[in-house]
Design a protein around this motif. Sequence first.
Motif, PDB file in Angstrom:
ATOM      1  N   PRO A  68     -11.448  10.369   4.405  1.00  0.00           N
ATOM      2  CA  PRO A  68     -11.421   8.994   3.856  1.00  0.00           C
ATOM      3  C   PRO A  68     -11.407   9.053   2.368  1.00  0.00           C
ATOM      4  CG  PRO A  68     -13.494   9.603   5.538  1.00  0.00           C
ATOM      5  CD  PRO A  68     -12.620  10.629   4.866  1.00  0.00           C
ATOM      6  N   ALA A  69     -11.980  10.270   1.360  1.00  0.00           N
ATOM      7  CA  ALA A  69     -11.970  10.206   0.051  1.00  0.00           C
ATOM      8  C   ALA A  69     -10.848  10.623  -0.327  1.00  0.00           C
ATOM      9  CB  ALA A  69     -13.169  11.492  -0.499  1.00  0.00           C
ATOM     10  N   THR A  70     -10.043  11.045   0.113  1.00  0.00           N
ATOM     11  CA  THR A  70      -8.655  11.291  -0.588  1.00  0.00           C
ATOM     12  C   THR A  70      -7.043  10.696   0.131  1.00  0.00           C
ATOM     13  OG1 THR A  70      -8.402  13.985   0.714  1.00  0.00           O
ATOM     14  CG2 THR A  70      -6.479  13.036   0.226  1.00  0.00           C
ATOM     15  N   VAL A  71      -7.796   9.864   1.345  1.00  0.00           N
ATOM     16  CA  VAL A  71      -6.906   8.832   1.352  1.00  0.00           C
ATOM     17  C   VAL A  71      -7.191   7.523   0.708  1.00  0.00           C
ATOM     18  CG1 VAL A  71      -6.552   6.320   2.708  1.00  0.00           C
ATOM     19  CG2 VAL A  71      -7.199   8.694   3.921  1.00  0.00           C
ATOM     20  N   ALA A  72      -8.498   7.329  -0.181  1.00  0.00           N
ATOM     21  CA  ALA A  72      -8.875   6.391  -1.127  1.00  0.00           C
ATOM     22  C   ALA A  72      -8.601   6.723  -2.191  1.00  0.00           C
ATOM     23  CB  ALA A  72     -10.632   6.199  -0.602  1.00  0.00           C
ATOM     24  N   ALA A  73      -8.496   7.880  -2.780  1.00  0.00           N
ATOM     25  CA  ALA A  73      -8.205   8.225  -3.912  1.00  0.00           C
ATOM     26  C   ALA A  73      -6.246   8.154  -4.295  1.00  0.00           C
ATOM     27  CB  ALA A  73      -8.633   9.475  -4.355  1.00  0.00           C
ATOM     28  N   ILE A  74      -5.815   8.396  -2.964  1.00  0.00           N
ATOM     29  CA  ILE A  74      -4.732   8.691  -3.513  1.00  0.00           C
ATOM     30  C   ILE A  74      -4.072   7.534  -3.300  1.00  0.00           C
ATOM     31  CG2 ILE A  74      -2.294  10.521  -2.864  1.00  0.00           C
ATOM     32  CD1 ILE A  74      -4.334  11.884  -4.306  1.00  0.00           C
ATOM     33  N   GLY A  75      -4.009   6.772  -1.959  1.00  0.00           N
ATOM     34  CA  GLY A  75      -3.874   5.594  -1.484  1.00  0.00           C
ATOM     35  C   GLY A  75      -3.871   4.718  -2.041  1.00  0.00           C
ATOM     36  N   GLY A  76      -4.625   4.292  -3.486  1.00  0.00           N
ATOM     37  CA  GLY A  76      -4.891   3.476  -4.253  1.00  0.00           C
ATOM     38  C   GLY A  76      -3.385   2.864  -4.623  1.00  0.00           C
ATOM     39  N   ILE A  77      -2.807   4.144  -5.236  1.00  0.00           N
ATOM     40  CA  ILE A  77      -1.806   5.102  -6.104  1.00  0.00           C
ATOM     41  C   ILE A  77      -0.637   4.238  -5.719  1.00  0.00           C
ATOM     42  CG2 ILE A  77      -0.449   6.632  -7.885  1.00  0.00           C
ATOM     43  CD1 ILE A  77      -4.156   7.363  -8.648  1.00  0.00           C
ATOM     44  N   MET A  78      -0.820   5.930  -4.510  1.00  0.00           N
ATOM     45  CA  MET A  78       0.619   6.082  -4.081  1.00  0.00           C
ATOM     46  C   MET A  78       1.505   4.908  -3.285  1.00  0.00           C
ATOM     47  SD  MET A  78       1.702   8.652  -5.609  1.00  0.00           S
ATOM     48  CE  MET A  78       2.759   7.484  -4.451  1.00  0.00           C
ATOM     49  N   ILE A  79       0.640   4.205  -2.698  1.00  0.00           N
ATOM     50  CA  ILE A  79       1.278   2.604  -1.538  1.00  0.00           C
ATOM     51  C   ILE A  79       1.456   2.262  -2.215  1.00  0.00           C
ATOM     52  CG2 ILE A  79       0.675   0.994   0.195  1.00  0.00           C
ATOM     53  CD1 ILE A  79      -1.683   3.265   1.104  1.00  0.00           C
ATOM     54  N   PRO A  80       0.933   1.338  -2.887  1.00  0.00           N
ATOM     55  CA  PRO A  80       2.206   0.288  -4.278  1.00  0.00           C
ATOM     56  C   PRO A  80       3.254   1.064  -4.584  1.00  0.00           C
ATOM     57  CG  PRO A  80      -0.415   0.179  -4.166  1.00  0.00           C
ATOM     58  CD  PRO A  80      -0.299   0.977  -3.688  1.00  0.00           C
ATOM     59  N   ALA A  81       2.955   2.156  -4.892  1.00  0.00           N
ATOM     60  CA  ALA A  81       4.133   2.783  -5.751  1.00  0.00           C
ATOM     61  C   ALA A  81       5.422   3.555  -5.132  1.00  0.00           C
ATOM     62  CB  ALA A  81       3.518   4.158  -6.546  1.00  0.00           C
ATOM     63  N   MET A  82       5.055   3.477  -3.415  1.00  0.00           N
ATOM     64  CA  MET A  82       6.011   3.985  -2.125  1.00  0.00           C
ATOM     65  C   MET A  82       6.403   2.421  -2.182  1.00  0.00           C
ATOM     66  SD  MET A  82       4.654   6.859   0.049  1.00  0.00           S
ATOM     67  CE  MET A  82       5.610   6.578   1.295  1.00  0.00           C
ATOM     68  N   VAL A  83       6.188   1.635  -1.693  1.00  0.00           N
ATOM     69  CA  VAL A  83       6.673  -0.036  -1.612  1.00  0.00           C
ATOM     70  C   VAL A  83       7.386  -0.437  -2.752  1.00  0.00           C
ATOM     71  CG1 VAL A  83       6.287  -2.291  -1.467  1.00  0.00           C
ATOM     72  CG2 VAL A  83       5.169  -0.396   0.129  1.00  0.00           C
ATOM     73  N   ARG A  84       7.016   0.242  -3.944  1.00  0.00           N
ATOM     74  CA  ARG A  84       8.208  -0.538  -5.321  1.00  0.00           C
ATOM     75  C   ARG A  84       9.341   0.588  -4.823  1.00  0.00           C
ATOM     76  NH1 ARG A  84       2.753  -0.394  -7.830  1.00  0.00           N
ATOM     77  NH2 ARG A  84       3.103   1.601  -9.299  1.00  0.00           N
ATOM     78  N   GLN A  85       8.846   2.179  -5.408  1.00  0.00           N
ATOM     79  CA  GLN A  85      10.837   2.299  -4.885  1.00  0.00           C
ATOM     80  C   GLN A  85      11.005   2.086  -3.373  1.00  0.00           C
ATOM     81  OE1 GLN A  85      11.693   4.965  -6.347  1.00  0.00           O
ATOM     82  NE2 GLN A  85      10.377   4.620  -7.762  1.00  0.00           N
ATOM     83  N   GLY A  86      10.757   1.014  -2.703  1.00  0.00           N
ATOM     84  CA  GLY A  86      11.561   0.893  -1.466  1.00  0.00           C
ATOM     85  C   GLY A  86      11.449   0.972  -0.175  1.00  0.00           C
ATOM     86  N   TYR A  87      10.014   1.927  -0.107  1.00  0.00           N
ATOM     87  CA  TYR A  87       9.567   2.515   1.508  1.00  0.00           C
ATOM     88  C   TYR A  87       9.031   0.692   2.023  1.00  0.00           C
ATOM     89  CZ  TYR A  87      10.603   7.334  -0.291  1.00  0.00           C
ATOM     90  OH  TYR A  87      10.369   8.375  -0.830  1.00  0.00           O
TER      91      TYR A  87
END
Length: 426
Positions: free
Chosen positions: A112-131
């Motif tokens: 869960p710590a890995t998801v929280a630390a990385i997800g907050g950065i990467m989920i919005p970034a991937m969506v902005r890239q069209g994913y």
Amino acid sequence: MTSLVLFGSFAILLLLSVPIGIALGLATMVTIFYSGTIPIEFLMKELVTSVDSFPLMAVPFFILAGEIMGKGGISERLFNFANALVGNKTGGFAMATIVTCMFFAAISGSGPATVAAIGGIMIPAMVRQGYDKKFATATVAAAGSIGVIIPPSIPMVIYGVVGSASIGDMFIAGIIPGLIVGAALMIWAYLYSRKNNYKGSGEKSTLADVGKTFWEAKWALVIPVIILGGIYGGIFTPTEAAVIAVVYGLIAGLLLYRELKVKDLPKVLADSALTTATVLIIVGSATAFGRLLTIEQIPAQVANFLLSISDNQIVIILLITLLLLVVGCFMDTLAAIIILTPILLPIATNIGYDPIHFGIIMVVNLAIGFITPPLGVNLFVGSGISGLSIEKLSKAIIPYFLAMIFALLMITFIPELSLWLISFTD
């Protein structure tokens, strides 16, 4: 009848949404009162003595280290390095996210710590890239499971304590399985991205780009080397390594990256204390629950039942795997390890499995539980970040679930994947 009361009361409490640590303790207490042969002091004694362990002290320190490093600017630098490695490929952002989670797993020891630390950065970034948001969230949730496979790993510490196995050997044994799980997830991410035309950044990274991002992330990447090198160099124990990780994390966050502020420390300490309290309540209650199982001779009954079905090694290990996958859907990983290790480890060793190899099998099995509802804690963390419903996320995670099952079968039936690196330390 006593075992029926124990498991029945536990199941009812879970259905009533009682937290698992409390449910384990209450089920144990109800069973003690029902049996009338065990003093109630048994529960209180187990709650105290079970957490009075020097190796177990590694858990709160690894939790604190993960909190410090998650807020110290490490996540973004790890992604920049991973993106320089694979970001220009088809599905590059997705694969970079998985690689980042693998790097962070070698720091946090928690899914869960890995998801929280990385997800907050990467989920919005991937969506902005069209994913697609569902795919982006599922990618982070699945990759976060690697947090308990690549060392350091809190479940491996618990298994080492309960199963009397070397925690250092468990850490070394988890490296290749963690890489295999990560590779399996990356293969699916690539196939899905190619099908949906998710291109990479289009900018080919030069050796200079890789070198620059590596240099910026060097203070984060050196942490696993310090931890594992120190343990196997005989410099410190796994518990002392956890303390070193905390001190190093403070130095990196406050002085080297300077993104962790002194004013942030009270919240970091409070968050880690809350997580630690939750974990230790589960450890204490699960230990009492497990000891009661032993008193009632339930481990022996389960062993006899499995061995009565077949004496074939493959059949028995597949049955154990199925049991662990089901348990992982409903029970916290640490509680499952504490309760099931005394039951399953003797069976595994009886059919020829090395205790360290079997420990890795247990951890990988239960890591899959992080992405399987109804418990699926990584799904809930990912859902909280992306705003997607658990139902939608559960469907999107299925291909990643299958990829992890494939990796699990490889790890289960090829012992060398877990034991090969240990042979160099003997």
